[in-house]
Design a protein around this motif. Structure first.
Motif, PDB file in Angstrom:
ATOM      1  N   ARG A  43     -27.704  -1.429 -29.478  1.00 22.44           N
ATOM      2  CA  ARG A  43     -26.656  -0.253 -29.625  1.00 22.44           C
ATOM      3  C   ARG A  43     -26.653   0.476 -28.179  1.00 22.44           C
ATOM      4  O   ARG A  43     -27.778   0.911 -27.824  1.00 22.44           O
ATOM      5  CB  ARG A  43     -27.144   0.610 -30.834  1.00 22.44           C
ATOM      6  CG  ARG A  43     -26.658  -0.061 -32.066  1.00 22.44           C
ATOM      7  CD  ARG A  43     -27.220   0.806 -33.318  1.00 22.44           C
ATOM      8  NE  ARG A  43     -26.306   1.995 -33.131  1.00 22.44           N
ATOM      9  CZ  ARG A  43     -26.620   3.007 -33.908  1.00 22.44           C
ATOM     10  NH1 ARG A  43     -27.510   3.051 -34.760  1.00 22.44           N
ATOM     11  NH2 ARG A  43     -25.915   4.158 -33.845  1.00 22.44           N
ATOM     12  N   TYR A  44     -25.566   0.952 -27.737  1.00 27.29           N
ATOM     13  CA  TYR A  44     -25.230   1.620 -26.780  1.00 27.29           C
ATOM     14  C   TYR A  44     -24.191   2.826 -27.300  1.00 27.29           C
ATOM     15  O   TYR A  44     -23.209   2.599 -28.390  1.00 27.29           O
ATOM     16  CB  TYR A  44     -24.671   0.761 -25.447  1.00 27.29           C
ATOM     17  CG  TYR A  44     -25.843   0.050 -25.030  1.00 27.29           C
ATOM     18  CD1 TYR A  44     -26.803   0.502 -24.030  1.00 27.29           C
ATOM     19  CD2 TYR A  44     -25.852  -1.404 -25.462  1.00 27.29           C
ATOM     20  CE1 TYR A  44     -27.459  -0.600 -23.561  1.00 27.29           C
ATOM     21  CE2 TYR A  44     -26.842  -2.185 -25.065  1.00 27.29           C
ATOM     22  CZ  TYR A  44     -27.677  -1.605 -24.158  1.00 27.29           C
ATOM     23  OH  TYR A  44     -28.908  -2.579 -23.682  1.00 27.29           O
ATOM     24  N   ALA A  45     -24.142   3.848 -26.484  1.00 28.52           N
ATOM     25  CA  ALA A  45     -22.935   4.780 -26.754  1.00 28.52           C
ATOM     26  C   ALA A  45     -22.607   5.642 -25.657  1.00 28.52           C
ATOM     27  O   ALA A  45     -23.401   5.607 -24.597  1.00 28.52           O
ATOM     28  CB  ALA A  45     -23.671   5.753 -27.968  1.00 28.52           C
ATOM     29  N   VAL A  46     -21.434   6.358 -25.625  1.00 25.89           N
ATOM     30  CA  VAL A  46     -21.159   7.480 -24.820  1.00 25.89           C
ATOM     31  C   VAL A  46     -21.350   8.666 -25.612  1.00 25.89           C
ATOM     32  O   VAL A  46     -20.578   8.959 -26.585  1.00 25.89           O
ATOM     33  CB  VAL A  46     -19.530   7.111 -24.211  1.00 25.89           C
ATOM     34  CG1 VAL A  46     -18.613   6.843 -25.077  1.00 25.89           C
ATOM     35  CG2 VAL A  46     -19.129   8.275 -23.156  1.00 25.89           C
ATOM     36  N   PHE A  47     -21.773   9.765 -24.993  1.00 24.30           N
ATOM     37  CA  PHE A  47     -21.798  11.109 -25.664  1.00 24.30           C
ATOM     38  C   PHE A  47     -21.077  11.973 -24.819  1.00 24.30           C
ATOM     39  O   PHE A  47     -21.367  12.103 -23.643  1.00 24.30           O
ATOM     40  CB  PHE A  47     -23.570  11.358 -25.428  1.00 24.30           C
ATOM     41  CG  PHE A  47     -24.547  10.918 -26.294  1.00 24.30           C
ATOM     42  CD1 PHE A  47     -25.111   9.800 -26.209  1.00 24.30           C
ATOM     43  CD2 PHE A  47     -24.670  11.398 -27.580  1.00 24.30           C
ATOM     44  CE1 PHE A  47     -25.894   8.975 -26.917  1.00 24.30           C
ATOM     45  CE2 PHE A  47     -25.452  10.897 -28.547  1.00 24.30           C
ATOM     46  CZ  PHE A  47     -26.012   9.550 -28.528  1.00 24.30           C
TER      47      PHE A  47
ATOM     48  N   TYR B  83     -21.252  -0.820 -28.918  1.00 21.68           N
ATOM     49  CA  TYR B  83     -20.965   0.344 -28.012  1.00 21.68           C
ATOM     50  C   TYR B  83     -19.905   1.319 -28.765  1.00 21.68           C
ATOM     51  O   TYR B  83     -18.862   0.823 -29.216  1.00 21.68           O
ATOM     52  CB  TYR B  83     -20.533   0.039 -26.831  1.00 21.68           C
ATOM     53  CG  TYR B  83     -20.453   1.102 -25.755  1.00 21.68           C
ATOM     54  CD1 TYR B  83     -21.243   1.401 -24.714  1.00 21.68           C
ATOM     55  CD2 TYR B  83     -19.455   2.180 -25.838  1.00 21.68           C
ATOM     56  CE1 TYR B  83     -21.193   2.253 -23.670  1.00 21.68           C
ATOM     57  CE2 TYR B  83     -19.399   3.236 -24.879  1.00 21.68           C
ATOM     58  CZ  TYR B  83     -20.273   2.945 -23.795  1.00 21.68           C
ATOM     59  OH  TYR B  83     -20.048   4.072 -22.815  1.00 21.68           O
TER      60      TYR B  83
ATOM     61  N   VAL C  96     -29.086  12.524 -28.819  1.00 20.81           N
ATOM     62  CA  VAL C  96     -29.658  11.358 -28.174  1.00 20.81           C
ATOM     63  C   VAL C  96     -30.813  11.053 -28.869  1.00 20.81           C
ATOM     64  O   VAL C  96     -31.362   9.640 -28.897  1.00 20.81           O
ATOM     65  CB  VAL C  96     -29.793  11.850 -26.700  1.00 20.81           C
ATOM     66  CG1 VAL C  96     -30.498  10.577 -25.902  1.00 20.81           C
ATOM     67  CG2 VAL C  96     -28.439  12.302 -25.988  1.00 20.81           C
TER      68      VAL C  96
ATOM     69  N   PHE D  13     -30.144   9.018 -31.894  1.00 20.31           N
ATOM     70  CA  PHE D  13     -29.662   7.772 -31.311  1.00 20.31           C
ATOM     71  C   PHE D  13     -30.822   6.742 -30.974  1.00 20.31           C
ATOM     72  O   PHE D  13     -30.713   5.642 -31.483  1.00 20.31           O
ATOM     73  CB  PHE D  13     -28.581   7.877 -30.164  1.00 20.31           C
ATOM     74  CG  PHE D  13     -27.779   6.636 -29.880  1.00 20.31           C
ATOM     75  CD1 PHE D  13     -27.059   5.962 -30.870  1.00 20.31           C
ATOM     76  CD2 PHE D  13     -28.173   6.304 -28.469  1.00 20.31           C
ATOM     77  CE1 PHE D  13     -26.425   4.745 -30.639  1.00 20.31           C
ATOM     78  CE2 PHE D  13     -27.404   4.907 -28.248  1.00 20.31           C
ATOM     79  CZ  PHE D  13     -26.637   4.245 -29.257  1.00 20.31           C
TER      80      PHE D  13
ATOM     81  N   GLY E 113     -31.124   3.038 -30.308  1.00 25.20           N
ATOM     82  CA  GLY E 113     -30.089   3.074 -29.451  1.00 25.20           C
ATOM     83  C   GLY E 113     -30.943   2.516 -28.076  1.00 25.20           C
ATOM     84  O   GLY E 113     -32.083   2.725 -27.737  1.00 25.20           O
TER      85      GLY E 113
ATOM     86  N   ALA F 195     -27.381   4.724 -23.062  1.00 25.08           N
ATOM     87  CA  ALA F 195     -25.871   5.479 -23.216  1.00 25.08           C
ATOM     88  C   ALA F 195     -25.423   6.185 -22.155  1.00 25.08           C
ATOM     89  O   ALA F 195     -25.826   6.178 -20.862  1.00 25.08           O
ATOM     90  CB  ALA F 195     -26.445   6.931 -24.051  1.00 25.08           C
ATOM     91  N   ASN F 196     -24.092   6.198 -22.046  1.00 30.79           N
ATOM     92  CA  ASN F 196     -23.318   6.946 -20.960  1.00 30.79           C
ATOM     93  C   ASN F 196     -23.191   8.448 -21.353  1.00 30.79           C
ATOM     94  O   ASN F 196     -23.221   8.658 -22.647  1.00 30.79           O
ATOM     95  CB  ASN F 196     -21.939   6.191 -20.792  1.00 30.79           C
ATOM     96  CG  ASN F 196     -22.168   4.835 -19.927  1.00 30.79           C
ATOM     97  OD1 ASN F 196     -21.461   3.899 -20.461  1.00 30.79           O
ATOM     98  ND2 ASN F 196     -22.833   5.007 -18.914  1.00 30.79           N
TER      99      ASN F 196
ATOM    100  N   THR G 195     -25.598   7.802 -17.003  1.00 29.79           N
ATOM    101  CA  THR G 195     -26.113   6.446 -17.712  1.00 29.79           C
ATOM    102  C   THR G 195     -27.702   6.835 -17.851  1.00 29.79           C
ATOM    103  O   THR G 195     -28.506   7.153 -17.127  1.00 29.79           O
ATOM    104  CB  THR G 195     -25.967   5.289 -16.447  1.00 29.79           C
ATOM    105  OG1 THR G 195     -24.645   5.353 -16.242  1.00 29.79           O
ATOM    106  CG2 THR G 195     -26.564   4.072 -17.212  1.00 29.79           C
TER     107      THR G 195
END
Ligand code: ATR
Length: 284
Positions: free
Chosen positions: A10-14, A40, A54, A57, A62, A65-66, A94
């Motif tokens: 898992r990745y994400a943008v916050f 993502y 974060v 996550f 996770g 993350a971006n 990043t």
């Protein structure tokens, strides 16, 4: 456990807001192209709850993350280790969550340089380069630009002393818009947020083959219109967006996706949306 039974990493943008973000689409295209099994998502963190979001996550598994507006400086303070380019930028876009701690990086400058050099065919060595603006967007790109050995790298800002301070810290030169009189540049990068409000900027003299690069994407800004009228070639910041994402993908997954088809897909999507309401965004 057989590979096909492993959950996707898992990745994400916050960000806040973040629903507009193109990053989930970009990374989904990168993952499909490279055969990487990742998920993502976009996570809207409360304005006073970035670190908690974060940490939640990370606890849920996770891997990275971006980080986008308004949390890049907070991410800088939150990371346990910083890459030199994140240190120079004073901001993190990043994050990698590894066993040895939370690592903060900044891929914005590398993304801009790659868009300029690889996509737009502008080798920076020996060029006279002007960066307009002295906020976070400018700070994030100065060091990677300087590493390309331009003949000149000048930062000009509406508030001149901000440009002078930033230039002093990063080892380049800087001043106010008045200092642009009588000067010619081969590459002018608009790193101000003026385009978001539709405000015009003073235009320097462009050399005959000059490129005017707008870090905003999603709209034709007054800077782009003025530069076009002055005979300069013009580019927006969509390529930088895709390239900074590719650099983040490389940081996390160790492989470089082919950005050309992804940029083409996004360009087509933005063109289709041009007749609909579209909010311009700055790569910052
Ligand atoms: P960010 O961190 O997102 O870059 P910022 O720190 O507020 O945001 O910086 C915005 C930049 O855009 C600044 O360089 C700002 O100039 P000032 O330092 O003089 O405020 C610049 N900017 C914003 N609107 C502008 C405008 N209408 N004309 C000229 N510069 C503008």
């Amino acid at each position: 456990m057989p590979t096909e039974c492993m959950p996707a990493e898992r990745y994400a943008v916050f960000g806040n807001p973040v629903s507009h973000s193109l990053s989930p689409k970009i990374h989904a295209l990168f993952a499909a192209q490279t055969g990487q099994d990742i998920r993502y998502e976009a996570i809207c963190a409360p304005l006073d709850g970035f670190a908690e979001a974060v940490n939640t996550f990370i606890a849920a598994g996770g891997k990275g993350a971006n980080v986008t507006v308004p949390f890049k400086v907070e991410a800088f303070n939150f990371a346990r280790q910083l890459t030199p380019r994140a240190q120079a930028a004073g901001a993190v876009n990043t994050l990698s969550f590894a066993a040895d701690g939370l690592r903060g990086d900044n891929t914005d400058g590398a993304g801009l340089v790659r868009d300029l050099v690889a996509n737009l065919g502008v080798p920076l060595a020996g060029l006279r380069v002007l960066v307009l603006g002295a906020g976070g967007a400018a700070r994030g790109v100065i060091l990677p630009l300087r590493e390309q050995n331009p003949a000149e790298l000048f930062i000009a800002n509406r508030t001149a002393d901000k440009a002078q301070v930033l230039a002093g810290v990063l080892g380049v030169t800087g001043g106010g818009f008045d200092d642009l009189n009588q000067r010619t540049f081969d590459l002018v990068i608009n790193a101000t947020s003026a385009g978001l409000s539709g405000a015009a900027l003073p235009t320097p003299t462009f050399s005959p083959d000059a490129l005017a690069y707008e870090m905003v994407y999603g709209v034709e800004t007054p800077f782009m219109q003025t530069a076009r009228a002055a005979g300069a070639r013009v580019a927006d910041g969509l390529g930088m967006l895709v390239e900074q994402a590719a650099e983040a993908f490389y940081v996390w997954r160790g492989m470089r996706p082919d950005t050309a088809p992804v940029l083409a897909a996004l360009r087509a999507q933005l063109r289709a949306q041009l007749n609909v309401h579209l909010t311009p965004r700055l790569n910052a």
